[in-house]
Design a protein around this motif. Structure first.
Motif, mmCIF file in Angstrom:
data_model
loop_
_atom_site.group_PDB
_atom_site.id
_atom_site.type_symbol
_atom_site.label_atom_id
_atom_site.label_comp_id
_atom_site.label_asym_id
_atom_site.label_seq_id
_atom_site.Cartn_x
_atom_site.Cartn_y
_atom_site.Cartn_z
ATOM 1 N N GLN A 135 0.884 -0.896 0.375
ATOM 2 C CA GLN A 135 0.057 -0.115 -0.008
ATOM 3 C C GLN A 135 0.589 1.198 0.092
ATOM 4 N N SER A 136 2.635 0.766 0.416
ATOM 5 C CA SER A 136 2.685 2.589 0.448
ATOM 6 C C SER A 136 3.879 2.368 -0.628
ATOM 7 N N PRO A 137 4.063 3.373 -1.418
ATOM 8 C CA PRO A 137 4.681 3.493 -2.106
ATOM 9 C C PRO A 137 5.637 3.438 -2.286
ATOM 10 N N ALA A 138 7.084 2.622 -3.169
ATOM 11 C CA ALA A 138 8.646 2.800 -2.986
ATOM 12 C C ALA A 138 9.264 3.610 -2.707
ATOM 13 N N SER A 139 9.607 4.110 -2.522
ATOM 14 C CA SER A 139 10.643 4.949 -2.425
ATOM 15 C C SER A 139 12.169 5.319 -2.048
ATOM 16 N N GLY A 140 13.096 4.173 -1.770
ATOM 17 C CA GLY A 140 13.831 4.306 -1.103
ATOM 18 C C GLY A 140 14.223 2.903 -1.200
ATOM 19 N N THR B 131 -4.791 -1.812 12.581
ATOM 20 C CA THR B 131 -5.182 -0.841 11.411
ATOM 21 C C THR B 131 -5.120 1.001 11.064
ATOM 22 N N VAL B 132 -5.245 1.561 12.783
ATOM 23 C CA VAL B 132 -5.906 2.876 12.610
ATOM 24 C C VAL B 132 -4.507 2.893 13.111
ATOM 25 N N GLY B 133 -3.744 2.404 13.921
ATOM 26 C CA GLY B 133 -2.383 3.181 14.287
ATOM 27 C C GLY B 133 -1.323 2.897 13.071
ATOM 28 N N ASN B 134 -1.400 1.451 12.030
ATOM 29 C CA ASN B 134 -0.120 1.577 11.066
ATOM 30 C C ASN B 134 -0.665 2.933 10.208
ATOM 31 N N ALA B 135 -2.262 3.098 9.798
ATOM 32 C CA ALA B 135 -2.223 4.485 9.214
ATOM 33 C C ALA B 135 -2.025 5.398 9.968
ATOM 34 N N TYR B 136 -1.984 5.919 11.011
ATOM 35 C CA TYR B 136 -2.034 7.679 11.087
ATOM 36 C C TYR B 136 0.082 7.264 10.733
ATOM 37 N N LEU B 137 0.491 6.417 11.907
ATOM 38 C CA LEU B 137 1.737 6.067 11.470
ATOM 39 C C LEU B 137 2.831 5.990 10.050
ATOM 40 N N LEU B 138 1.758 5.469 9.247
ATOM 41 C CA LEU B 138 2.024 5.815 8.028
ATOM 42 C C LEU B 138 1.948 7.245 7.094
ATOM 43 N N CYS B 139 0.853 8.357 7.999
ATOM 44 C CA CYS B 139 1.292 10.046 7.933
ATOM 45 C C CYS B 139 2.014 10.147 8.318
ATOM 46 N N ILE B 140 2.223 9.886 9.956
ATOM 47 C CA ILE B 140 3.449 10.652 10.594
ATOM 48 C C ILE B 140 5.061 10.648 9.758
ATOM 49 N N LYS C 1 4.901 15.045 -1.111
ATOM 50 C CA LYS C 1 3.656 14.752 -0.464
ATOM 51 C C LYS C 1 2.734 14.786 -1.384
ATOM 52 N N ASN C 2 2.711 14.281 -2.130
ATOM 53 C CA ASN C 2 1.331 13.039 -3.178
ATOM 54 C C ASN C 2 1.268 11.369 -2.041
ATOM 55 N N ASP C 3 2.493 10.886 -1.118
ATOM 56 C CA ASP C 3 1.951 10.231 -0.276
ATOM 57 C C ASP C 3 1.997 10.348 0.239
ATOM 58 N N LEU C 4 1.275 11.885 1.362
ATOM 59 C CA LEU C 4 1.147 12.155 2.445
ATOM 60 C C LEU C 4 -0.423 11.948 2.106
ATOM 61 N N ALA C 5 -0.826 13.251 1.019
ATOM 62 C CA ALA C 5 -2.352 13.131 0.857
ATOM 63 C C ALA C 5 -2.524 11.858 0.705
ATOM 64 N N ASP D 128 -1.872 8.416 1.944
ATOM 65 C CA ASP D 128 -2.317 7.990 3.395
ATOM 66 C C ASP D 128 -2.794 9.007 4.208
ATOM 67 N N LYS D 129 -3.092 10.128 3.839
ATOM 68 C CA LYS D 129 -4.203 10.833 4.606
ATOM 69 C C LYS D 129 -5.546 10.018 4.463
ATOM 70 N N LEU D 130 -5.687 10.066 2.550
ATOM 71 C CA LEU D 130 -6.970 9.300 2.423
ATOM 72 C C LEU D 130 -7.109 8.479 2.692
ATOM 73 N N ALA D 131 -6.260 7.406 2.836
ATOM 74 C CA ALA D 131 -6.484 6.309 3.332
ATOM 75 C C ALA D 131 -6.935 5.903 4.270
ATOM 76 N N LEU D 132 -6.386 6.646 6.014
ATOM 77 C CA LEU D 132 -6.530 7.067 7.363
ATOM 78 C C LEU D 132 -8.075 7.860 7.025
ATOM 79 N N ALA D 133 -8.465 8.095 6.580
ATOM 80 C CA ALA D 133 -10.173 8.811 6.482
ATOM 81 C C ALA D 133 -10.852 7.990 6.517
ATOM 82 N N ARG D 134 -10.243 6.923 5.513
ATOM 83 C CA ARG D 134 -11.290 5.905 5.180
ATOM 84 C C ARG D 134 -11.286 4.796 6.404
#
Length: 503
Positions: free
Chosen positions: A35-40, A206-215, A270-274, A276-282
């Motif tokens: 679910q997370s884009p590869a960037s490294g 699930t929620v904790g993981n989504a929140y941590l991804l946004c952080i 910035k796109n990843d954050l946007a 992942d915030k949608l995923a957290l909201a869902r």
């Protein structure tokens, strides 16, 4: 600037993207990383603490059925409407919203109600059943049509009216099979309740993981901004040196490419954050057009090393999914007994009482009472087949429970190993960040002094980006491993703050 970022910004955020440098996460859950884009760069296999736990919850009990699937915990029922302003969202508030609105919780609660309804249906066969009826009947009879002919007697009788108001009672006095069916349904209902409680731990995970991804995404944006500032310094140095005639155009071009690469990484982050915030909201039921900012940061905090055997004993006592599976074993045993008891005699009572007559004013009370004992005399194939099916299901339930106990044992030990490995990774990658920052600073000074070209600066900058990525990832791995341990121990809902904040 680079050194200040590595010591302050990164260490304070204490979290990183799952996709950068391989995540040392529980081996029992390895799907959500996609679910997370590869960037490294990657230092190991990526995995997730969620997907495996969701699948285990889905298979935890027969009463769970197909209503709540692993994907259900990524959705929710929207609560409220967008406020039009940016709201503050803490980790605790996100968890509480998830516990109210997460689709997995809602569906699992419905499955619990369904199991409760099935239990009541089975109970009815052990309780008295009373029905009532009222009828008015008008008849005219032709005796000749019945073969009755009497000289001088008119064969047509009637029309006449019969009024009947009556209540009927039926009651099983002895029915072992029905009793065992009720016991099985009762255990299924208890299992469904326990599964719903276990689902709450999964929602926290699930929620904790989504929140941590946004952080993590926010940390990456801040890191890239710091790296852009460093690239801008290098670009300005190369430009000044070229204008002064002490550096070739190649140094300017190289520095400009590095700076533009950082701009691209910033756009992607910035796109990843946007997203992942949608995923957290869902996950927590926020309207997707509601803007929010994260108010909690998760700094690095070491967790006291627990003894695996002690932790496993704690998990055996606290895990609701294990208790739900134990209820399923009891239900299967009751169904096995019910299948055998289907050949036993059944004693029942039935009766009725009512008022019968030509009109309500010309009627009299009547009743009947019947006691009956019935038994199957010869039904060998069906009875043996039912027993074998029930016995197979009972053996399967016992085997699943035994295997699930070992799964919990493995989950606890995996999480403890992940925590220990992540702690070592944090130490190693933090050292790499400091060394990379020092190397970058030295390269910049050498280039500024005209001792070398900026190739060493570009290479050092790439190494610094790599070191920061690995450090952020190691911090993320450590926090997720601690949250996974809380889930493995069955205390995620009540104690997740203690594990994320250290003990």
């Amino acid at each position: 600037m680079r050194a200040r970022y590595s010591r302050n910004v990164v260490a304070t955020l204490g979290i990183g993207l799952l996709c950068v440098s391989g995540a040392v996460l529980p081996a029992w859950a390895q799907q959500d990383a996609s679910q997370s884009p590869a960037s490294g760069p990657s230092t190991g296999p990526t995995s997730s603490p969620i997907a495996g736990a969701q699948q285990q919850l889905y298979n935890a009990s027969g009463a769970n059925g197909a209503q709540a699937t692993p994907d259900s915990f990524q959705g929710s029922v929207v609560e409220g409407k967008s406020t039009g302003a940016v709201m503050d969202l803490s980790l605790d508030e996100a968890v509480q919203r998830g516990l109210r609105n997460n689709l997995g919780i809602i569906l699992q609660t419905s499955a619990q109600k369904n199991a409760g309804g099935q239990r009541l249906e089975e109970l009815q066969s052990l309780l008295p059943t009373v029905t009532a009826s009222g009828s008015v009947e008008v008849q005219q009879i032709n005796l000749a049509a019945e073969g009755l002919k009497f000289p001088g007697l008119n064969p047509i009788i009637g029309p006449f009216q019969v009024v009947d108001f009556r209540a009927y009672l039926t009651q099983n006095l002895v029915n072992v099979s029905a009793l065992q069916n009720y016991i099985a349904a009762k255990h299924n209902f208890e299992g469904a309740k326990l599964t719903a409680e276990d689902a709450r731990n999964l929602v926290v995970l699930t929620v904790g993981n989504a929140y941590l991804l946004c952080i993590a995404d926010a940390a990456r944006i801040e890191a890239v901004n710091a790296e852009m500032a460093t690239s801008k310094v290098s670009l300005d140095q190369a430009t000044d040196a070229h204008d002064a005639g002490t550096s070739p155009k190649l140094d300017v071009l190289r520095a400009q490419v590095d700076y533009q690469n950082e701009e691209q990484r910033l756009i992607s982050s910035k796109n990843d954050l946007a997203k992942d915030k949608l995923a957290l909201a869902r996950t927590i039921g926020l309207p997707l057009d509601q803007e929010f900012r994260l108010t909690d940061q998760v700094p690095y905090a070491a967790l006291d090393h627990a003894n695996p055997d002690t932790a496993f004993a704690q998990a055996l006592a606290a895990r609701k999914d294990l208790a739900a599976s134990a209820e399923q074993v009891k239900a299967a045993r009751a169904e096995k007994t019910s299948a055998w008891a289907s050949q036993l005699p059944v004693a029942s009572f039935s009766g009725d009482f009512g008022d019968l007559g030509t009109t309500p004013g010309h009627s009299h009370g009547t009743y009947s009472a019947t006691g009956k004992v019935s038994s199957t005399v010869l039904q060998i194939a069906k009875t043996r087949g039912q027993e074998q099916v029930a016995d197979a299901q009972y053996e399967q339930a016992k085997a699943r429970l035994a295997d699930q106990v070992q799964q919990v044992n493995a989950q606890v030990r995996d999480s403890l190993l992940d925590i220990q490995a992540a702690e070592k990774l944090v130490e190693a990658t933090h050292s790499n960040v400091e060394l990379a920052d020092e190397a970058l600073s030295d390269a910049q000074q050498r280039f500024h002094a005209g001792v070398s070209d900026n190739l060493a600066v570009s290479q050092a900058q790439s190494q610094t980006e790599l070191a920061n990525d690995q450090y952020i990832s190691a911090l993320y791995q450590h926090n997720v491993a601690k949250l996974s341990l809380a889930r493995a121990l069955g205390v995620a809902q009540t104690n997740y703050k203690d594990y994320l904040g250290g003990k």
